[in-house]
Each structure stands twice: as C-alpha cells, then as structure tokens.
Design a protein around this motif. Structure first.
Motif, PDB file in Angstrom:
ATOM      1  N   ARG A 243      39.045  71.613  48.228  1.00 13.86           N
ATOM      2  CA  ARG A 243      38.058  70.182  48.868  1.00 13.86           C
ATOM      3  C   ARG A 243      37.329  70.239  50.028  1.00 13.86           C
ATOM      4  NH1 ARG A 243      44.983  69.654  50.148  1.00 13.86           N
ATOM      5  NH2 ARG A 243      45.868  67.938  48.760  1.00 13.86           N
ATOM      6  N   CYS A 244      36.758  71.410  49.656  1.00 13.74           N
ATOM      7  CA  CYS A 244      35.567  71.500  50.728  1.00 13.74           C
ATOM      8  C   CYS A 244      34.135  70.839  49.972  1.00 13.74           C
ATOM      9  CB  CYS A 244      35.438  72.837  50.355  1.00 13.74           C
ATOM     10  SG  CYS A 244      34.566  73.477  48.782  1.00 13.74           S
ATOM     11  N   GLY A 245      34.271  70.362  48.681  1.00 12.79           N
ATOM     12  CA  GLY A 245      33.455  69.238  47.778  1.00 12.79           C
ATOM     13  C   GLY A 245      32.634  69.807  46.486  1.00 12.79           C
ATOM     14  N   ALA A 246      32.927  71.105  46.649  1.00  6.47           N
ATOM     15  CA  ALA A 246      32.245  72.240  45.232  1.00  6.47           C
ATOM     16  C   ALA A 246      32.734  71.258  44.009  1.00  6.47           C
ATOM     17  CB  ALA A 246      32.476  73.602  45.594  1.00  6.47           C
ATOM     18  N   GLU A 247      31.795  71.584  43.253  1.00  8.69           N
ATOM     19  CA  GLU A 247      32.126  70.970  42.227  1.00  8.69           C
ATOM     20  C   GLU A 247      32.882  72.116  41.352  1.00  8.69           C
ATOM     21  OE1 GLU A 247      28.943  69.742  38.183  1.00  8.69           O
ATOM     22  OE2 GLU A 247      28.200  71.074  39.892  1.00  8.69           O
ATOM     23  N   LEU A 248      33.997  71.917  40.900  1.00 13.41           N
ATOM     24  CA  LEU A 248      35.222  72.361  40.286  1.00 13.41           C
ATOM     25  C   LEU A 248      34.913  72.220  38.421  1.00 13.41           C
ATOM     26  CD1 LEU A 248      37.843  70.794  42.211  1.00 13.41           C
ATOM     27  CD2 LEU A 248      36.652  72.930  42.902  1.00 13.41           C
ATOM     28  N   ILE A 249      34.888  73.610  38.570  1.00 17.29           N
ATOM     29  CA  ILE A 249      34.890  74.442  37.314  1.00 17.29           C
ATOM     30  C   ILE A 249      36.302  75.040  36.223  1.00 17.29           C
ATOM     31  CG2 ILE A 249      33.874  75.423  35.461  1.00 17.29           C
ATOM     32  CD1 ILE A 249      31.930  72.852  36.494  1.00 17.29           C
ATOM     33  N   VAL A 250      36.959  74.780  35.307  1.00 18.66           N
ATOM     34  CA  VAL A 250      38.144  75.407  35.437  1.00 18.66           C
ATOM     35  C   VAL A 250      37.979  75.839  34.515  1.00 18.66           C
ATOM     36  CG1 VAL A 250      40.801  75.069  34.635  1.00 18.66           C
ATOM     37  CG2 VAL A 250      39.415  73.204  36.284  1.00 18.66           C
ATOM     38  N   HIS A 251      38.881  77.404  33.688  1.00 14.97           N
ATOM     39  CA  HIS A 251      38.770  78.433  33.666  1.00 14.97           C
ATOM     40  C   HIS A 251      39.623  77.704  31.954  1.00 14.97           C
ATOM     41  CE1 HIS A 251      38.719  83.044  31.803  1.00 14.97           C
ATOM     42  NE2 HIS A 251      38.568  81.971  30.947  1.00 14.97           N
ATOM     43  N   ALA A 252      39.301  77.383  30.938  1.00 14.95           N
ATOM     44  CA  ALA A 252      40.428  77.360  29.890  1.00 14.95           C
ATOM     45  C   ALA A 252      40.762  78.793  29.099  1.00 14.95           C
ATOM     46  CB  ALA A 252      40.641  76.195  29.419  1.00 14.95           C
TER      47      ALA A 252
END
Length: 393
Positions: A243-252
């Motif tokens: 929730r810190c505001g970073a851009e989130l990239i999910v490794h799938a």
C-alpha cells in the motif's frame, strides 16, 4: 547422504532446551511468526543460507529439521550458519514430528531427542560444527553431478522463455520512467541489510529507481526508502509495503496463472502481470533491462554457482541466463560499495565549516566593528557562566 544417528541417551543433569514449538513445512512462512526462544520445526532439505539467517535473526532457541539439513548434493550454507550462531540443530527426525507436535506446544530438545511432556516425539542427529564441515567437504565431490543438472535446467529454461530472453516478448508496460536511469533491485537475500547501508550515499546522490522483489520491498522500507516498483509472487511482502504507492508487477506462471493477483484484488490494488518461467528476481532484471535502464545494481541476489544451487530449486538456473542477457548493465551491490565513494565526504563538510568559522572570526577581529561585537559576545558569555554558576550556589 543420511547423517549418522547418535545413540539414544537421556541426560540426567542437562535438561536441554525448552521452548514453544512453531511448525511449518515452508521455512519462509515459519520465520514470519517466530519469536525469540521458540523451537522451530521445519522440513527443509539442504537448508539454505537465507533461511538460516532468518532463523538466527528470529532468535530461535533450536531448530529441528524433519529432513537432512545437508544431504550431500552440494555444500549448502545454512547448517554452518546455525551451528556457528550457537543454535542447536537436530536433523532428519522424519515427517511424523508434524503429527506428534502441535503449534504452540511446549517442548524440550535434549540432545538428539525432542520431548513433549515425558514422551519422546522425535529423534534425529545432532549437527555440530565438525559434522557440518565434514559433510560440506564430502558434498563438494557431488558438485559435478549438480552442475550437469543445472546445465540441463538452464537449457530447458532457454527453450521455454527464448522469446522473452532474446526479444523481450511479454514484458508489460509500466508507468515508472526507467529509460536512462539507474535501477536498484533489492532481494531479501544475502547480506541485503549491509549492502543497503553501504549504498545510502549512492541512493541519495543518483536517486535510482528502487525495485523491491517480494520481501525486498519491506527491506527498502526498513532502510527508510520507498520502493518505486514491487515485483514478485506477492506472497512474502507485507500489506504495508503493497500500500506504499509503488507500482505492482505480479510474477505469473508461463500459462498466465497469477495467484498473487487474488491478494491484490482483495486489497483493492491495481497491478500488471508479467508471465515468466524464472524467478522473481529474474523478472525484475528483465523488466529493468527491457525498459532501458542505464545500470542495474543488485542487492541480496545470487551470484556464485553455490548460491544458485543454494536457491534449492530448478528454477534457479534461469538466474544464470538472465545475468547473461542483462550483461554489462548488471553490477552486484558489493562491487558498487567497493568502487563507489560519495563525491562529498562527511569529514570534508566538517573541515569546510570549521575553516569558514575561523575565517569569519579572523575577519571580525581585524575590524573595529568586529572587535566591538566580539567584546559584546564575551560579556554575554561571562553573564551566561555567572548565571549558570548561580544555579548551584
């Protein structure tokens, strides 16, 4: 290689180590809920360095492993770290311990025996510095076989992810501007705390894009840096970091399945998907490289062959090819800390301030007005000393 089993003896004078049992077949999950003085019960074949360091940091009183902590496949690093820290390690007690001991039970480790109440519930082999050293020496003979398996896994990874490695096919678009900038990738792995401390001046001066790989995002927050991007399975990163505001990239997975997306959806957070066969640190490096990073600095990542093997899974072979793909852009944090020095050192700032103060005092003393000011300051200083002495008389 099964470690030799000691004779079953019960010490009458030494009660052993008493603590609360904490159990999990995944050491990574267990370390999150350990408390100082707990007895950790794990099932970890070839205990790796990162897991051992996490157990030491948690302050466990002892470790009981259902599997051999060093099997002889290669000289893994974890057991040596535990015994060097003075933490008792009992090996190869069998999976039955998970049925005989419950979470939160008070247990006692007496030599090779794990006791609950008055009953022995598990029995294994006590590891010492001598047994670990000998097992590690013997395991070095098996490196050739492991190297062959590593090479085979590497070729399999190349076959599956050739388009990604060679052409960047499948890399998602991101909002963070990376082109031409330095990128600092943080994995909560080897010596990450020490590396982040050593790189403080570098981070302040160059302001690289900060990428946290799963728990590496929490490592950045602990060091008082806010991650710009978080990459990973999202299974070992805190809600606070997410929730810190970073851009989130999910490794799938390569087939598109992304279990980490479910957690982000429950938290109401947006994310992008990056499908790849390799590890999450590979994904972070490939992302930075494909977006035009000028330099990639790695913190806590795997560097040597033993460290690759110490990862403990076939997917670690992807790290080797990823490093070849990124090439000269990639610099290990230890190399940066040795080569980089802040352009302005702290002692230089202090000397500059002292020299400036001396020059100012000399200038004051050389003019009538300055002499008058110095006289006034002297009077005030004497008044202050007189007042301070009056407090005690």
């Amino acid at each position: 290689m099964r470690l030799p089993t000691l004779r079953r003896t019960r010490s009458l004078t030494v009660p052993g180590v008493v603590g609360v049992a904490r159990l999990d077949t995944r050491t990574k999950n267990l370390t999150k809920r350990l408390r100082p003085g707990d007895i950790a019960i794990v099932n970890h074949l070839d205990l790796d360095r990162v897991s051992a360091e996490a157990l030491v940091a948690a302050g466990v009183a002892a470790v009981v492993n259902a599997a051999p902590s060093i099997s002889g496949r290669y000289p893994n690093l974890g057991p040596g770290i535990l015994v060097s820290a003075g933490i008792p390690l009992v090996d190869d007690v069998g999976m039955e311990v998970f049925a005989k001991v419950g979470e939160g039970d008070t247990v006692r480790l007496d030599g090779p025996s794990l006791i609950r109440g008055d009953a022995e519930v598990a029995f294994g082999s006590v590891q010492t510095l001598e047994t670990v050293t000998k097992a590690a020496d013997d395991a070095r003979a098996g490196l050739a076989t492991q190297l062959e398996a590593f090479a085979a896994n590497t070729m399999e990874y190349l076959r599956r992810d050739r388009d990604l490695l060679l052409d960047g096919v499948g890399v998602p678009d991101i909002a963070t501007e990376v082109e031409g900038r330095h990128v600092l990738i943080v994995v909560r792995g080897y010596d990450y705390r020490e590396d982040l401390v050593a790189l403080r001046s570098y981070i302040r001066e160059y302001r690289p894009v900060l990428v946290g790989v799963d728990g590496g995002a929490d490592a950045l927050l602990e060091a008082r840096f806010k991650p710009d991007i978080i990459v990973g399975d999202m299974d070992s990163v805190s809600d606070t970091a997410l929730r810190c505001g970073a851009e989130l990239i999910v490794h799938a997975y390569r087939d598109g399945r992304a279990p980490g997306s479910d957690r982000l959806e429950r938290l109401g957070l947006e994310s992008r998907i990056f499908a790849a066969t390799g590890t999450s640190e590979d994904v972070a490096m490939l992302l930075a490289d494909s977006k035009g990073a000028a330099l990639i600095v790695a913190v806590g990542t795997h560097l040597s062959l033993v460290e690759f093997l110490d990862k403990g899974r076939a997917g670690a072979a992807s790290m080797f090819l990823t490093r070849l793909r990124v090439g000269g852009k990639l610099v290990d944090a230890k190399g940066v800390s040795r080569l980089y020095r802040s352009r302005i050192q702290t002692w230089q700032i202090v000397m500059l301030l002292v020299a400036g103060l001396l020059a100012f005092l000399v200038a004051l003393a050389a003019t009538p007005a300055g002499q008058a000011w110095l006289e006034v300051i002297g009077i005030r200083w004497n008044d202050l000393i007189y007042w301070f002495r009056g407090l005690f008389t």
